[in-house]
Design an enzyme around this catalytic site. Sequence first.
Site, PDB file in Angstrom:
ATOM      1  CB  CYS A  92      -0.918   0.020   1.216  1.00  0.00           C
ATOM      2  SG  CYS A  92      -2.069  -1.352   1.298  1.00  0.00           S
ATOM      3  CG  HIS A 373      -6.353   1.406  -0.405  1.00  0.00           C
ATOM      4  ND1 HIS A 373      -5.219   2.054  -0.887  1.00  0.00           N
ATOM      5  CD2 HIS A 373      -5.895   0.474   0.495  1.00  0.00           C
ATOM      6  CE1 HIS A 373      -4.145   1.541  -0.305  1.00  0.00           C
ATOM      7  NE2 HIS A 373      -4.526   0.584   0.522  1.00  0.00           N
ATOM      8  CB  CYS A 403      -0.885   0.820   7.578  1.00  0.00           C
ATOM      9  SG  CYS A 403      -2.529   0.551   6.902  1.00  0.00           S
TER      10      CYS A 403
END
Length: 417
Positions: A92, A373, A403
């Site tokens: 991510c 996302h 994160c």
Amino acid sequence: MAEAYIIDAVRTPRSIGKMGKGALSAMHPEHLAASVLAALKERNHLDTADVDDVIWGVSGAIGLQSGDVGRNAALDAGYDVRAGGVTMNRFCGSSITTANFGAAMVMAGMHDVAVTGGSEMLSYVTHHGAKMREAGVGSGGMGTGNPRLQAVHPQSNQGVCADAIAAIEGITRAELEAWGVESQRRAGIAIAEGRFAKSVITVRDEDGAVILDHEEYPRPDTTAEGLAQLKPAFAMFRDMPSQPGGKTYAELINQVYPGVQITPIHHVGISSGVVDGAAALLITSGEYAKAHGLCARAKIVAMAEIGDCPTLMLNAPVPAARKVLAKAGLTVADIDVWEVNEAFAVVTEKFIRDLGIDRAKININGGSIALGHPIAATGAMLIGTALDELERSGGRYGLITMCAAGGMAPAMIIERV
């Protein structure tokens, strides 16, 4: 040391990450990435022969979305062949890290111009990843398929980690749902007022026809009553073996955190949306910007990368923020705009509580719960959103962090010019 400046930030709208349902899902992954690279070139009249490197992030590196997407997308976007390209993966956190790498090269005097960013077609990854799992390929989880590593640093399913953190911190489902509703509300206002218009491009096909010109994922009419009716999304994973014959995902967490009773609470309304998208940044030295008539929008003040507990996986943004604030010589009170990825509502809620942040200053225009996302693209999107909001509100400093799987978090502080 030279200073690094953000000249421009662009992104695609986010498209629903389901094959055949989202507008972007029929695109080749390299074409999707090329769309934002071409926009940077055209908007800034950039001589791409001057680009020292295109530093790109991709997380789900399978099939058509594998190999050096950065290099191939740059060529697809019409960049000069002298513009190099490299692709990396911090899950991510990939495109905050690509920005950090590009800025560091400029600050070191090794690069004059870096193009950074990332892309992710979760529609493609989900579709083809499922086929790979059906064929017995891959671990079937979100952690590691390495049994030796799991014995020392067990890594669980991320949704189960989110539920475990909520249990440890004493954060309730109702409190998380309140943030989910607020994320949707803020995103709805931002879209209605055109707050993303400066950065969002229209994605077109080779013939110039519009593929996507709006956000597909947000649900601004979301209510607390509606979220309260949703079933937890990760209950099945809690008691599922992470490997055939191995420990369950809950047992992996209890291996390090014995006695934690993991109650499933996170669901689609308080978890990040599955979407496709791409984003890119143009970063240059001050000297290059001045010599080529480019207007710097922000200075990159400080950068940091940090690791944290891989078992809970999602808690690194807090130490990352503390680390980058220390590097910049700033405090929480100095930051006007916070962009913290809403991988799960508990990530943002814990961040706010641990650092004592004013809720009005964080994810001002909604986050990934509302907007989605697109994994390796999200970091660059957050940087662009922070920059746009600083310019809209007149703020000075923005801090961006998120994160990443494996218990990591990159971070960056920018200063509006």
